[in-house]
Design an enzyme around this catalytic site. Structure first.
Site, PDB file in Angstrom:
ATOM      1  NE  ARG A   1      -2.381  -1.117   3.583  1.00  0.00           N
ATOM      2  CZ  ARG A   1      -1.834  -0.339   4.491  1.00  0.00           C
ATOM      3  NH1 ARG A   1      -1.861   0.988   4.358  1.00  0.00           N
ATOM      4  NH2 ARG A   1      -1.262  -0.837   5.559  1.00  0.00           N
TER       5      ARG A   1
ATOM      6  CE1 TYR B   1       1.507  -7.005  -3.491  1.00  0.00           C
ATOM      7  CE2 TYR B   1       0.561  -5.572  -1.826  1.00  0.00           C
ATOM      8  CZ  TYR B   1       1.187  -6.747  -2.181  1.00  0.00           C
ATOM      9  OH  TYR B   1       1.475  -7.667  -1.212  1.00  0.00           O
TER      10      TYR B   1
ATOM     11  CE  LYS C   1      -6.483  -3.580   4.575  1.00  0.00           C
ATOM     12  NZ  LYS C   1      -6.221  -3.911   5.944  1.00  0.00           N
TER      13      LYS C   1
ATOM     14  CG  HIS D   1      -7.122  -2.799  10.064  1.00  0.00           C
ATOM     15  ND1 HIS D   1      -5.813  -2.381  10.153  1.00  0.00           N
ATOM     16  CD2 HIS D   1      -7.110  -3.827   9.188  1.00  0.00           C
ATOM     17  CE1 HIS D   1      -5.049  -3.130   9.374  1.00  0.00           C
ATOM     18  NE2 HIS D   1      -5.811  -4.021   8.777  1.00  0.00           N
TER      19      HIS D   1
ATOM     20  CB  SER E   1      -0.746  -3.446   7.944  1.00  0.00           C
ATOM     21  OG  SER E   1      -1.905  -2.721   7.609  1.00  0.00           O
TER      22      SER E   1
ATOM     23  CB  CYS F   1       0.633  -6.060  14.006  1.00  0.00           C
ATOM     24  SG  CYS F   1       1.801  -4.746  13.621  1.00  0.00           S
TER      25      CYS F   1
ATOM     26  CB  THR G   1      -3.924 -13.545   9.051  1.00  0.00           C
ATOM     27  OG1 THR G   1      -4.391 -12.444   8.266  1.00  0.00           O
ATOM     28  CG2 THR G   1      -4.271 -14.851   8.349  1.00  0.00           C
TER      29      THR G   1
ATOM     30  CG  ASP H   1      -7.482  -7.042   6.953  1.00  0.00           C
ATOM     31  OD1 ASP H   1      -6.498  -6.880   7.697  1.00  0.00           O
ATOM     32  OD2 ASP H   1      -7.735  -6.278   5.999  1.00  0.00           O
TER      33      ASP H   1
ATOM     34  CG  ASN I   1       3.149  -6.478   1.946  1.00  0.00           C
ATOM     35  OD1 ASN I   1       2.505  -7.016   2.852  1.00  0.00           O
ATOM     36  ND2 ASN I   1       2.605  -5.614   1.102  1.00  0.00           N
TER      37      ASN I   1
ATOM     38  NE  ARG J   1      -0.007  -8.616   2.535  1.00  0.00           N
ATOM     39  CZ  ARG J   1      -0.550  -8.210   3.667  1.00  0.00           C
ATOM     40  NH1 ARG J   1      -1.672  -8.759   4.116  1.00  0.00           N
ATOM     41  NH2 ARG J   1       0.006  -7.260   4.379  1.00  0.00           N
TER      42      ARG J   1
ATOM     43  NE  ARG K   1       5.039  -6.375  13.542  1.00  0.00           N
ATOM     44  CZ  ARG K   1       5.592  -7.574  13.386  1.00  0.00           C
ATOM     45  NH1 ARG K   1       6.754  -7.837  13.954  1.00  0.00           N
ATOM     46  NH2 ARG K   1       5.014  -8.488  12.654  1.00  0.00           N
TER      47      ARG K   1
ATOM     48  N   GLY L   1       0.246 -19.844  18.676  1.00  0.00           N
ATOM     49  CA  GLY L   1      -0.717 -20.677  19.420  1.00  0.00           C
ATOM     50  C   GLY L   1      -0.722 -20.373  20.908  1.00  0.00           C
TER      51      GLY L   1
HETATM   52  P1  GTP Z   1      -2.380  -7.582   7.438  1.00  0.00           P
HETATM   53  O1  GTP Z   1      -2.883  -8.623   6.508  1.00  0.00           O
HETATM   54  O2  GTP Z   1      -1.312  -6.735   6.847  1.00  0.00           O
HETATM   55  O3  GTP Z   1      -3.465  -6.745   8.023  1.00  0.00           O
HETATM   56  O4  GTP Z   1      -1.560  -8.367   8.621  1.00  0.00           O
HETATM   57  P2  GTP Z   1      -2.048  -9.195   9.899  1.00  0.00           P
HETATM   58  O5  GTP Z   1      -2.330  -8.249  11.021  1.00  0.00           O
HETATM   59  O6  GTP Z   1      -3.113 -10.144   9.516  1.00  0.00           O
HETATM   60  O7  GTP Z   1      -0.716  -9.977  10.323  1.00  0.00           O
HETATM   61  P3  GTP Z   1      -0.325 -11.529  10.177  1.00  0.00           P
HETATM   62  O8  GTP Z   1      -1.144 -12.414  11.059  1.00  0.00           O
HETATM   63  O9  GTP Z   1      -0.293 -11.869   8.748  1.00  0.00           O
HETATM   64  O10 GTP Z   1       1.147 -11.518  10.761  1.00  0.00           O
HETATM   65  C1  GTP Z   1       2.148 -10.690  10.247  1.00  0.00           C
HETATM   66  C2  GTP Z   1       3.508 -11.099  10.726  1.00  0.00           C
HETATM   67  O11 GTP Z   1       3.547 -11.135  12.147  1.00  0.00           O
HETATM   68  C3  GTP Z   1       3.929 -12.490  10.243  1.00  0.00           C
HETATM   69  O12 GTP Z   1       5.258 -12.439   9.829  1.00  0.00           O
HETATM   70  C4  GTP Z   1       3.763 -13.358  11.457  1.00  0.00           C
HETATM   71  O13 GTP Z   1       4.660 -14.425  11.436  1.00  0.00           O
HETATM   72  C5  GTP Z   1       4.037 -12.387  12.609  1.00  0.00           C
HETATM   73  N1  GTP Z   1       3.280 -12.770  13.820  1.00  0.00           N
HETATM   74  C6  GTP Z   1       1.956 -13.048  13.909  1.00  0.00           C
HETATM   75  N2  GTP Z   1       1.600 -13.411  15.157  1.00  0.00           N
HETATM   76  C7  GTP Z   1       2.723 -13.345  15.903  1.00  0.00           C
HETATM   77  C8  GTP Z   1       3.014 -13.604  17.293  1.00  0.00           C
HETATM   78  O14 GTP Z   1       2.140 -13.964  18.093  1.00  0.00           O
HETATM   79  N3  GTP Z   1       4.301 -13.419  17.687  1.00  0.00           N
HETATM   80  C9  GTP Z   1       5.283 -13.015  16.827  1.00  0.00           C
HETATM   81  N4  GTP Z   1       6.515 -12.864  17.294  1.00  0.00           N
HETATM   82  N5  GTP Z   1       5.054 -12.784  15.511  1.00  0.00           N
HETATM   83  C10 GTP Z   1       3.792 -12.934  15.060  1.00  0.00           C
HETATM   84  C1  SPV Z   2      -3.033  -4.358   5.323  1.00  0.00           C
HETATM   85  O1  SPV Z   2      -2.057  -3.730   4.907  1.00  0.00           O
HETATM   86  O2  SPV Z   2      -3.572  -4.107   6.427  1.00  0.00           O
HETATM   87  C2  SPV Z   2      -3.559  -5.484   4.531  1.00  0.00           C
HETATM   88  C3  SPV Z   2      -2.977  -5.736   3.214  1.00  0.00           C
HETATM   89  O3  SPV Z   2      -4.485  -6.153   4.961  1.00  0.00           O
HETATM   90  S1  SPV Z   2      -3.620  -4.679   1.987  1.00  0.00           S
HETATM   91  O4  SPV Z   2      -4.823  -5.331   1.440  1.00  0.00           O
HETATM   92  O5  SPV Z   2      -2.615  -4.542   0.929  1.00  0.00           O
HETATM   93  O6  SPV Z   2      -3.983  -3.421   2.558  1.00  0.00           O
HETATM   94 MN    MN Z   3      -5.005  -5.557   7.121  1.00  0.00          MN
END
Ligand code: GTP
Ligand code: SPV
Ligand code: MN
Length: 601
Positions: free
Chosen positions: A86, A216, A225, A245, A267, A269, A272, A294, A383, A385, A416, A510
């Protein structure tokens, strides 16, 4: 890359799903006159249409076929290396006045912006196909569901939108013939994928979006978004609901008691991952189910907050996804998935940093270059996906299609933070929870272009997504609280606190179940906690940490509120509020003083 998407000519019966609604026909006609496409393709979302578009995409190298035995019906797409995330600096909210967009958005004047964009779109689809994508956000029978139409000249966008939304005839039917009906107008054109001609513009008053110059993710899948959050948050304030979000998960105890939890993390963090969590061995009998990963749309009913997931699929971060970190995601992306910007192994499989097993000896990296474990560059873009239908998720919640939504017991805000913010705590009440969300901060990630790892305030994880004045957004949250007789409890969580050597103190993934369990205990009135200046804080014995290899020092550090760090934090809250130039509700300004005072008690 002069002409990234030459016209395609489908056989009879494909690309002919034009709707009857005259307002849609008039709008498409107008955009076609402007962009001068070779032909118009009306998407109906059918399997036959999808097969045709996949085969054309393979011919034109928009998609690369993966090993169909290993990952059936799955493909790789490489975006332009200048176009991998983005672009917040080129994202605009175009309201009549700058004040309406507020201090956190880039603003540009609507009439001028339309003029500029029309100039860029003039003849932009010459020699290409204009696709019209009808889609619904939300379960079709939900009072919150919204219809959108996206015009695009990218087959990749069509293929992704089919996964991410309820696309095709279902949307055309829901819209009906009423020319006055509410629906979102989205126009997207790749142009020449030039960062200098890349603009993502929102016109909330017109329920319209125009996106040019990118191919993208969040820049171009206008349902996500752009509609579900930026326009969505604007509509939500006007109509009295919340567009956030947030992931939504269900958690069921071995006794069969179920709660739903929503969590806002910025994002990349952990949304998922948290939404698909599999409880560790110690929590045998506990079950987590995913409603959304999301975005949450939430409304008040009978004094409670109910959430639906407007989306139909997951656009998830690939690197770090493994059978250890996220087994449900691994199973989801084992078939019917589009991978963007991962590496390609010699036997046609997708590969990324953090996948199970040894790295391949040779691969083609996300840019299309030879790669080996000795290479300095990453094989997959940080990034990169996956786009996968939510139906692929083995832990999909049974109420995901329930238009009324699921009742939310707890809301978690988290980012974070390598220091300052403890593993978990609970705010004293809704209004203090709004303060907690409004002042949260996080390190920036690869999900948006720009520096990674910079701490920034990201209120409710909505900094890049709130489509109107952030001060009014805070007030809207406070007002929603007044309508809730049984409000969700509000928590802060931080999986990312680090020790002096820069290592994560908490195992995460987990094991986050242990934090979730305490949150549920609090919701049920059984969880123990100590009163701290920031809120209710678990003591080490309030968390179930049995079977975890964590020493006392580590746990103490995770749950520590360091007064010196918090003096800096509270000062940073002030700097942030001051930077917003007088829009912050007085109630939140007062709370900051009260928070500071509680540290002196
Ligand atoms: P967007 O799709 O951008 O909104 O991201 P998201 O908030 O869904 O984040 P996602 O679950 O994809 O995790 C993003 C990154 O954080 C990945 O590299 C994960 O491995 C890492 N991550 C997720 N959960 C944890 C956790 O509990 N601890 C740590 N250390 N890293 C984590
Ligand atoms: C985010 O950045 O929070 C995402 C990926 O979920 S995107 O759809 O590119 O915004
Ligand atoms: Mn997101």
């Amino acid at each position: 890359m002069k002409n990234p998407a030459p016209a395609i000519f489908p056989p009879d019966g494909i690309g002919e799903g034009a709707p009857a609604n005259q307002a849609v026909l008039d709008w498409v006609h107008e955009i076609a006159i402007l962009t001068e496409p070779e032909n118009i393709f009306w998407c109906d979302g059918s399997d036959r249409e999808n097969e045709f578009l996949v085969s054309e995409s393979l011919k034109q190298n928009v998609l690369i076929e993966l090993n169909q035995k290993r990952v059936p019906r799955s493909y790789l797409h490489r975006s332009n290396p200048n176009d991998v995330a983005r672009v917040e600096q080129f994202t605009f909210v175009c309201t009549p006045t700058k004040e309406e967009a507020g201090p956190t958005n880039n603003w540009s004047e609507p009439a001028e912006t339309y003029k500029k964009l029309r100039g860029l779109l003039q003849g932009a689809m010459r020699g290409r196909t204009l696709f019209v994508i009808p889609y619904i956000m939300g379960p079709p029978d939900s009072p919150l569901a919204k219809v959108g139409f996206e015009i695009t000249d990218s087959k990749y966008v069509v293929l992704n939108m089919r996964i991410m939304t309820r696309m095709g005839e279902v949307a055309v039917k829901r819209l009906g013939n009423d020319p006055e009906a509410e629906w979102n107008r989205g126009v997207h054109s790749l142009l020449d994928i030039n960062p200098e001609r890349r603009f993502i513009c929102h016109f909330p008053q017109d329920n319209a979006i125009i996106s040019v110059g990118s191919g993208y993710g969040g820049n171009v899948l206008l349902s996500k978004k752009c509609l579900a959050l930026r326009i969505g948050s604007y509509l939500a304030r006007k109509q009295g609901w919340l567009a956030e979000h947030m992931l939504i998960l269900g958690v069921e105890s071995p006794e069969g008691k179920k709660h739903y939890v929503a969590a806002a993390f910025p994002s990349a963090c952990g949304k998922t991952n948290f939404a698909m969590l599999i409880p560790p061995e110690h929590f045998k009998g506990w079950k987590i189910t995913t409603v959304g990963d999301d975005i949450a749309w939430m409304q008040v009913r009978d004094g409670r907050l109910y959430a639906v997931n407007p989306e139909n699929g997951y656009f998830g971060v690939v690197p770090g996804t493994s059978h250890q970190s996220n087994p449900n995601a691994m199973r989801s992306i084992a078939h019917d998935t589009i991978y963007t910007n991962v590496a390609l192994t010699d036997d046609g499989d997708a590969w990324w940093e953090g996948k199970n097993g040894d790295p391949p000896e040779h691969a083609i990296d996300w840019r299309g270059n030879d790669w080996s474990p000795d290479s300095k560059e990453k094989a997959a873009h940080p990034n990169s996906r996956f786009t996968t239908p939510m139906r692929n998720n083995p832990a999909l919640d049974r109420d995901v299609e329930n238009g009324g939504g699921v009742p939310i017991s707890a809301i978690i805000f988290g980012g974070r933070r390598s220091d300052t913010v403890p593993l978990v705590y609970e705010s004293f009440d809704w209004a203090r929870g709004v303060y907690l969300g409004a002042t949260m901060a996080s390190e920036t990630t690869a999900a948006a272009t720009g520096k990674v790892g910079q701490i920034r305030r990201d209120p409710m994880a909505m900094l890049p997504f709130c489509g109107y004045n952030i001060g009014e957004y805070f007030q809207h949250w406070l007002d929603i609280g007044k309508r809730l007789t049984d409000p969700p409890r509000i928590f802060s969580a931080n999986w990312f606190r680090k020790d002096a050597d820069g290592k994560f103190l908490w195992p995460g993934f987990g094991e986050n179940m242990r934090v979730l369990k305490w949150i549920l205990d609090r919701c049920e009135g059984s969880g123990g906690a100590l009163k701290s200046p920031v809120g209710w804080l678990p003591s080490p014995h309030d968390l179930d940490l049995s079977g975890l290899d964590l020493d006392h020092k580590c746990v103490a550090e995770l749950l520590c509120i360091d007064h010196e760090e918090w003096q800096n934090e509270i000062a940073a809250h002030k700097t942030f509020f001051d930077s917003l130039g007088g829009v912050v509700p007085q109630q939140l300004l007062d709370q900051r003083k009260e928070l500071a005072a509680r540290f002196k008690e």
